[in-house]
Scaffold this motif. Structure first.
Motif, PDB file in Angstrom:
ATOM      1  N   ASP A 178       0.830  -1.201   0.000  1.00 50.61           N
ATOM      2  CA  ASP A 178       0.000   0.000   0.000  1.00 50.61           C
ATOM      3  C   ASP A 178       0.873   1.263   0.000  1.00 50.61           C
ATOM      4  O   ASP A 178       0.642   2.191   0.754  1.00 50.61           O
ATOM      5  N   ASN A 179       1.869   1.300  -0.875  1.00 48.84           N
ATOM      6  CA  ASN A 179       2.862   2.381  -0.793  1.00 48.84           C
ATOM      7  C   ASN A 179       2.937   3.264  -2.027  1.00 48.84           C
ATOM      8  O   ASN A 179       3.911   3.995  -2.204  1.00 48.84           O
ATOM      9  N   VAL A 180       1.918   3.219  -2.904  1.00 48.76           N
ATOM     10  CA  VAL A 180       1.983   3.945  -4.168  1.00 48.76           C
ATOM     11  C   VAL A 180       0.905   5.033  -4.222  1.00 48.76           C
ATOM     12  O   VAL A 180      -0.260   4.784  -3.923  1.00 48.76           O
ATOM     13  N   MET A 181       1.323   6.250  -4.594  1.00 48.78           N
ATOM     14  CA  MET A 181       0.371   7.327  -4.820  1.00 48.78           C
ATOM     15  C   MET A 181      -0.479   7.013  -6.049  1.00 48.78           C
ATOM     16  O   MET A 181       0.007   6.441  -7.025  1.00 48.78           O
ATOM     17  N   ASP A 182      -1.730   7.423  -6.016  1.00 52.28           N
ATOM     18  CA  ASP A 182      -2.596   7.309  -7.190  1.00 52.28           C
ATOM     19  C   ASP A 182      -2.377   8.548  -8.049  1.00 52.28           C
ATOM     20  O   ASP A 182      -2.722   9.665  -7.654  1.00 52.28           O
ATOM     21  N   VAL A 183      -1.790   8.359  -9.221  1.00 55.28           N
ATOM     22  CA  VAL A 183      -1.407   9.512 -10.044  1.00 55.28           C
ATOM     23  C   VAL A 183      -2.533   9.973 -10.961  1.00 55.28           C
ATOM     24  O   VAL A 183      -2.336  10.888 -11.768  1.00 55.28           O
ATOM     25  N   SER A 184      -3.710   9.369 -10.819  1.00 55.71           N
ATOM     26  CA  SER A 184      -4.838   9.774 -11.662  1.00 55.71           C
ATOM     27  C   SER A 184      -5.724  10.802 -10.983  1.00 55.71           C
ATOM     28  O   SER A 184      -6.610  11.358 -11.636  1.00 55.71           O
ATOM     29  N   ILE A 185      -5.528  11.061  -9.684  1.00 55.88           N
ATOM     30  CA  ILE A 185      -6.440  11.937  -8.957  1.00 55.88           C
ATOM     31  C   ILE A 185      -5.819  13.321  -8.766  1.00 55.88           C
ATOM     32  O   ILE A 185      -4.620  13.448  -8.490  1.00 55.88           O
ATOM     33  N   PRO A 186      -6.604  14.391  -8.911  1.00 52.52           N
ATOM     34  CA  PRO A 186      -6.078  15.757  -8.788  1.00 52.52           C
ATOM     35  C   PRO A 186      -5.425  16.034  -7.436  1.00 52.52           C
ATOM     36  O   PRO A 186      -4.489  16.838  -7.361  1.00 52.52           O
ATOM     37  N   SER A 187      -5.922  15.394  -6.370  1.00 53.87           N
ATOM     38  CA  SER A 187      -5.375  15.687  -5.042  1.00 53.87           C
ATOM     39  C   SER A 187      -3.901  15.315  -4.918  1.00 53.87           C
ATOM     40  O   SER A 187      -3.162  15.922  -4.135  1.00 53.87           O
ATOM     41  N   THR A 188      -3.444  14.339  -5.703  1.00 51.82           N
ATOM     42  CA  THR A 188      -2.022  14.003  -5.685  1.00 51.82           C
ATOM     43  C   THR A 188      -1.190  15.174  -6.179  1.00 51.82           C
ATOM     44  O   THR A 188      -0.135  15.492  -5.616  1.00 51.82           O
ATOM     45  N   TYR A 189      -1.678  15.851  -7.201  1.00 48.53           N
ATOM     46  CA  TYR A 189      -0.940  16.997  -7.731  1.00 48.53           C
ATOM     47  C   TYR A 189      -1.088  18.218  -6.826  1.00 48.53           C
ATOM     48  O   TYR A 189      -0.165  19.047  -6.755  1.00 48.53           O
ATOM     49  N   ASN A 190      -2.222  18.312  -6.132  1.00 46.17           N
ATOM     50  CA  ASN A 190      -2.335  19.354  -5.103  1.00 46.17           C
ATOM     51  C   ASN A 190      -1.230  19.176  -4.057  1.00 46.17           C
ATOM     52  O   ASN A 190      -0.610  20.150  -3.614  1.00 46.17           O
ATOM     53  N   PHE A 191      -1.003  17.925  -3.680  1.00 46.77           N
ATOM     54  CA  PHE A 191       0.027  17.604  -2.692  1.00 46.77           C
ATOM     55  C   PHE A 191       1.414  17.959  -3.228  1.00 46.77           C
ATOM     56  O   PHE A 191       2.216  18.597  -2.532  1.00 46.77           O
ATOM     57  N   ILE A 192       1.692  17.557  -4.454  1.00 44.25           N
ATOM     58  CA  ILE A 192       3.001  17.842  -5.053  1.00 44.25           C
ATOM     59  C   ILE A 192       3.248  19.346  -5.091  1.00 44.25           C
ATOM     60  O   ILE A 192       4.341  19.828  -4.746  1.00 44.25           O
ATOM     61  N   GLU A 193       2.242  20.107  -5.490  1.00 44.08           N
ATOM     62  CA  GLU A 193       2.402  21.558  -5.561  1.00 44.08           C
ATOM     63  C   GLU A 193       2.574  22.169  -4.176  1.00 44.08           C
ATOM     64  O   GLU A 193       3.397  23.076  -3.987  1.00 44.08           O
ATOM     65  N   LYS A 194       1.816  21.677  -3.212  1.00 42.94           N
ATOM     66  CA  LYS A 194       1.911  22.195  -1.849  1.00 42.94           C
ATOM     67  C   LYS A 194       3.311  21.944  -1.285  1.00 42.94           C
ATOM     68  O   LYS A 194       3.938  22.857  -0.729  1.00 42.94           O
TER      69      LYS A 194
ATOM     70  N   PHE B  46     -10.001   7.076 -15.275  1.00 46.76           N
ATOM     71  CA  PHE B  46      -9.171   8.097 -15.909  1.00 46.76           C
ATOM     72  C   PHE B  46      -8.590   7.571 -17.222  1.00 46.76           C
ATOM     73  O   PHE B  46      -8.573   8.281 -18.238  1.00 46.76           O
ATOM     74  N   VAL B  47      -8.102   6.347 -17.217  1.00 46.13           N
ATOM     75  CA  VAL B  47      -7.536   5.765 -18.433  1.00 46.13           C
ATOM     76  C   VAL B  47      -8.606   5.636 -19.511  1.00 46.13           C
ATOM     77  O   VAL B  47      -8.351   5.880 -20.699  1.00 46.13           O
ATOM     78  N   LYS B  48      -9.813   5.266 -19.100  1.00 48.58           N
ATOM     79  CA  LYS B  48     -10.906   5.126 -20.070  1.00 48.58           C
ATOM     80  C   LYS B  48     -11.234   6.472 -20.711  1.00 48.58           C
ATOM     81  O   LYS B  48     -11.552   6.548 -21.905  1.00 48.58           O
ATOM     82  N   GLU B  49     -11.118   7.535 -19.903  1.00 46.82           N
ATOM     83  CA  GLU B  49     -11.410   8.888 -20.410  1.00 46.82           C
ATOM     84  C   GLU B  49     -10.254   9.453 -21.237  1.00 46.82           C
ATOM     85  O   GLU B  49     -10.415  10.472 -21.906  1.00 46.82           O
ATOM     86  N   HIS B  50      -9.088   8.827 -21.147  1.00 44.10           N
ATOM     87  CA  HIS B  50      -7.909   9.298 -21.887  1.00 44.10           C
ATOM     88  C   HIS B  50      -7.337   8.117 -22.672  1.00 44.10           C
ATOM     89  O   HIS B  50      -6.344   7.500 -22.277  1.00 44.10           O
ATOM     90  N   PRO B  51      -7.980   7.753 -23.806  1.00 42.08           N
ATOM     91  CA  PRO B  51      -7.581   6.554 -24.557  1.00 42.08           C
ATOM     92  C   PRO B  51      -6.128   6.584 -25.034  1.00 42.08           C
ATOM     93  O   PRO B  51      -5.553   5.529 -25.318  1.00 42.08           O
ATOM     94  N   GLU B  52      -5.541   7.795 -25.121  1.00 42.84           N
ATOM     95  CA  GLU B  52      -4.139   7.866 -25.557  1.00 42.84           C
ATOM     96  C   GLU B  52      -3.199   7.183 -24.567  1.00 42.84           C
ATOM     97  O   GLU B  52      -2.065   6.806 -24.917  1.00 42.84           O
ATOM     98  N   LEU B  53      -3.668   6.974 -23.327  1.00 44.22           N
ATOM     99  CA  LEU B  53      -2.844   6.287 -22.321  1.00 44.22           C
ATOM    100  C   LEU B  53      -2.850   4.781 -22.518  1.00 44.22           C
ATOM    101  O   LEU B  53      -2.001   4.077 -21.981  1.00 44.22           O
TER     102      LEU B  53
END
Length: 865
Positions: free
Chosen positions: A483-499, A539-546
């Motif tokens: 249980d040690n991996v950030m979920d990189v599909s959610i906006p809150s992860t990037y809020n954290f990175i920016e903070k 998120f992947v379904k909404e972004h087929p390029e992934l």
């Protein structure tokens, strides 16, 4: 003696230790635990068998129920292999516990019980042993009973030392050490070059400069701080007084025509002149001047110092000369970090890569996110699911105040470290490990979520959440976390990175320290992460390029790159940041991602393990356009054990790495001295033919070298110092100086001869100048004193040493040599057990070893009684 191999937790005050121990609990002081390796290559290979014996010397019996014995163990225990009527249960990470089954027989006074179990991979030295044992009774879940009497039984058989059937690396012996050192040349100190690391040009001249307090001092206004630094150094070695050197001067001069880190040092009978275009250059000139001073003890002052006249023109080969210190796995105090910065500055290293978080700890105060340190910086036993702290790891024990597992830097601490480093022209690169190796952050932000949800603030609770609460992904990281991996599909992860980025930027601004980059990790995200996350799948379904969740990797680092560039910073990361996963025929592999090349992304490349297939990865990444810092595990991982010995601490999964591995590393041709694989097998002819060499573009993208100290095995400052020193000096030489002459010699026989001479000069310099200089500068720094080598020849014991100049003492009465024991000066004729030990200039001893000088018999062995 160096540190004990096992440092089990002491009974410190902490939340769990406030409760009184059960009246019917066994006395922990009366329990002894012994661990032993039985064999490697067990059950066909890929695992090893070991045993754990628990002995009870208490009147109370350890019953067949109602208890669990917790411990940390770095290896994965194979399910179904446990004997002895107990179960071994994996909790998470490296935490396990043993519990009795109904068939378990109570351990009464004076008896013991043994369990055997198989584990993945192999075990060789005492570092591999389980540690941090403590007992918990089921009816007293908050009353931990630490067990301190734990021993690892030394191995003696080949099956205990050979990792597998291919392992050809021998267990070290005094005879092998003697053989390694047999070509050592004793070079008189007067013939050794005065400046270290090796300068570009050094010319010794006739005459001397007499330095005392009468020498006048002047500095260009641009070098005011550096002038103060030099004056403070002089005041520490020169006696107070007016002095007699009328008309003599020390000058710090500005010349903007020189390179940013270049300097010129001129010592003649009338003046000392250091010239540079920038503060860093004049600082390095000062360090070179100080390196020419004669040795004297710390705190001892003299009226005058004689300096050999000389001329030095110098500049570093690489702009990045770094050391990575991991304080997340096990914490280091602020004072120890300041000490490391002083050591780095002596040897012109200019980057401290500060690994501040990992699965087992978050070490930097972020004031608006208090859970990061309230939860993420503390380790201890917990008896429920409350997110109040992290579990024990690496033997940190059950109590929260154990300072290796628990600890963090306050904002004020971190700013002080930044200022201290900046004054020594050392950049500090903060690392925020993401998206893997992030359990401390993930759990801390989950605790914050719970707190704010209870307060009725759901939107604020979700703002910095780092995982999908409905994630059902199944994975195991290399270190056994699920249980040690950030979920990189959610906006809150990037809020954290920016903070986090903005808070770090503010600290650097307050400290007036340069910040060019933030390192955002990227290594060892386990397969299976995100595959069971509803958010990720949506998120992947909404972004087929992934295409699939594997595409989230490049998406994440593309976002991080944009976040940092918007703040005028560039992205740094581990080599995996420049890679991307691809799936072919159902198998996942990693290839270089060209899309992020040529974007000024800096990669620390660690994987150069001989035989793994990525020996040229650093060069391929540099040729693609990535800026590369070389830090291959085979040469520059300072947490690797020096030698293959049961009591030599450190890991060895990459390779055994003594100082010569850093010294013989050639940055633009790392294949040159890599002639065997990690198991000691000679490489087949043509092994490197298919490997990619550096192009002209690639060479320009190699920005420097870095030594790395991961801290799983490091329990405090003395451990840190032992593992990095003297390896750090090999790194300093290669990062600063140009390629040695031997590296460009095509004839292998001549090259070997030239290398041996270069090594002799280097080894003499360390033994006679640098290690004593360190003793003088620090009083005591726990660098590794190499064990002496020994052979018996013609009825005499001959000793030698890796670094000529280090004192070797011996005894003939079976006692451990002390600083008062006889000094070895000639072969020893005494028969029987001869013990010997190396000592530094302060009288501190290394590890004691021995050899038997047997009586010679005029008979064949079969005739012996």
């Amino acid at each position: 003696m160096r540190r004990l191999l096992f440092q089990l937790p002491m009974l410190l005050l902490g939340l769990i230790s406030t409760a009184q121990v059960k009246k019917d609990a066994v006395n922990a002081k009366k329990i002894a635990i012994n661990w032993q390796i039985i064999e490697n290559s067990h059950a066909g290979g890929g695992q090893f068998l070991s045993s754990l014996n628990v002995q009870n010397n208490d009147p109370l019996a350890l019953s067949n129920k109602n208890w669990k014995l917790y411990f940390n163990f770095a290896r994965r225990i194979v399910p179904g292999t446990t004997t002895g009527n107990v179960e071994i249960v994996h909790v998470n990470g490296d935490l396990y516990y043993i519990r009795p089954t109904e068939k378990f027989k109570p351990i009464h006074n004076g008896t013991s019980a043994t369990t055997e179990f198989a584990s993945k991979d192999w075990a060789v030295n005492a570092t591999d042993a389980p540690e941090g044992f403590y007992l918990i009774y089921d009816d007293a879940p908050k009353q931990a009973i630490p067990i301190k009497n734990v021993k690892a039984i030394p191995s003696t058989r080949a099956t205990q030392f050979a990792r597998n059937k291919q392992d050809r690396v021998p267990a070290i012996t005094p005879q092998l050490i003697y053989e390694q050192n047999k070509n050592s040349i004793d070079i008189p100190e007067k013939d050794l070059q005065k400046v270290f690391p090796s300068p570009a040009q050094y010319t010794e001249k006739a005459g001397e400069f007499i330095l005392d307090q009468g020498v006048k001092f002047s500095a260009d206004p641009a070098f005011k701080a550096e002038g103060t630094f030099l004056q403070e150094k002089l005041n520490r070695v020169l006696s107070p007084g007016k002095g007699t050197q009328s008309g003599k001067t020390i000058q710090l001069n500005l010349d903007k025509s020189l390179g940013a880190e270049a300097y010129q040092l001129e010592i003649n009978s009338k003046q000392i002149r250091i010239t540079a275009s920038a503060k860093a250059g004049v600082f390095y000139g000062i360090q070179s001047l100080l390196s020419t001073f004669p040795l004297q003890k710390k705190g001892h002052k003299v009226a005058a110092i004689k300096l050999q006249n000389a001329s030095v023109t110098d500049q570093p080969r690489f702009p990045f000369r770094g050391l990575m210190i991991d304080v997340a796995r096990n914490f280091q105090t602020k004072e120890e970090i300041l000490k490391v910065l002083d050591l780095m500055s002596m040897y012109k290293l200019n980057v401290l890569h500060f690994h501040l978080n990992d699965d087992e700890g978050w070490r930097l105060e972020i004031q608006d996110l208090p859970e990061l340190t309230a939860v993420g910086s503390r380790r201890g036993h917990f008896s429920d699911t409350t997110l109040s702290h992290l579990p024990p790891s690496f033997g940190s024990g059950p109590f929260l105040n154990e300072h290796h597992g628990t600890g963090h830097y306050s904002k004020a601490d971190f700013i002080e470290i930044l200022k201290y480093a900046n004054a020594r022209h050392i950049r500090v690169i903060p690392e925020i490990e993401a998206p893997g190796h992030a359990r401390a952050a993930v759990r801390s932000m989950h605790a914050r979520y719970n707190r704010l949800m209870k307060e009725g603030k759901p939107e604020e609770a979700k703002r910095y959440l780092l995982h999908d609460l409905n994630d059902r992904s199944i994975y195991r990281s290399v270190q056994n976390w699920n249980d040690n991996v950030m979920d990189v599909s959610i906006p809150s992860t990037y809020n954290f990175i920016e903070k986090i980025s903005d808070e770090i930027i503010a600290m650097y601004k307050t400290a007036s320290a340069p910040l060019q980059t933030i390192h955002f990790g990227g290594d060892e995200v386990p397969d299976g992460a995100w595959e069971g996350s509803p958010n990720s799948l949506k998120f992947v379904k909404e972004h087929p390029e992934l295409k699939d969740v594997n595409g989230l990797w490049a998406y994440f680092y593309g976002n991080i790159d944009r976040i940092l560039k918007s703040r005028n910073l560039y992205l740094s990361g581990w080599e995996e940041v420049g890679m991307q996963p691809v799936v072919a025929d159902g198998k996942k592999s990693y290839v270089i991602n060209p899309a992020l090349g040529d974007k000024n992304i800096r990669l620390n490349v660690w994987n150069n393990i001989i035989g793994w297939g990525a020996e040229d990865l650093a060069y391929r990444l540099a040729n693609t356009g990535y800026k590369v810092i070389l830090g291959g595990v085979s040469n520059l991982y300072f947490d690797m054990a020096y030698q293959k010995s049961f009591d030599e601490p450190g890991y060895y999964w990459g390779e055994y790495a003594d100082i010569d591995k850093a010294f013989n590393f050639i940055p633009f041709n790392s294949f040159l001295n890599s002639n065997v694989d990690k198991f000691g097998n000679a490489l087949k002819p043509g092994f490197y033919d298919s490997k990619e060499r550096l192009t002209a573009k690639g060479k320009a993208n190699i920005v420097g070298l870095q030594g790395l100290l991961w801290s799983e095995t490091i329990k405090g400052g003395k451990d840190l110092e032992y593992m990095i020193m003297p390896k750090l000096l090999g790194l300093a030489e290669r990062a600063w100086a140009t390629d040695p002459e031997w590296a460009n010699e095509p004839d292998s026989i001549k090259r070997k001869e030239m290398y041996d001479k270069a090594w002799a000069r280097f080894a003499n310099r360390l033994g006679k100048k640098e290690l004593p200089r360190i003793d003088a500068a620090f009083g005591e720094l726990n660098y590794r004193l190499p064990p002496a080598g020994a052979i018996v020849k013609d009825g005499q014991v001959h000793l030698n040493n890796q670094f000529p100049g280090i004192t070797v003492r011996y005894t003939t009465d079976q006692t451990v040599p002390t600083a008062k024991s006889p000094v070895y000066t000639k072969p020893i004729t005494t028969k029987g057990l001869i013990r010997f030990r190396t000592f530094d200039s302060q009288g501190r001893g290394g590890r004691s070893t021995s050899i038997v000088n047997e009586v010679e018999w005029n008979v064949t062995p079969k005739e012996l009684p």
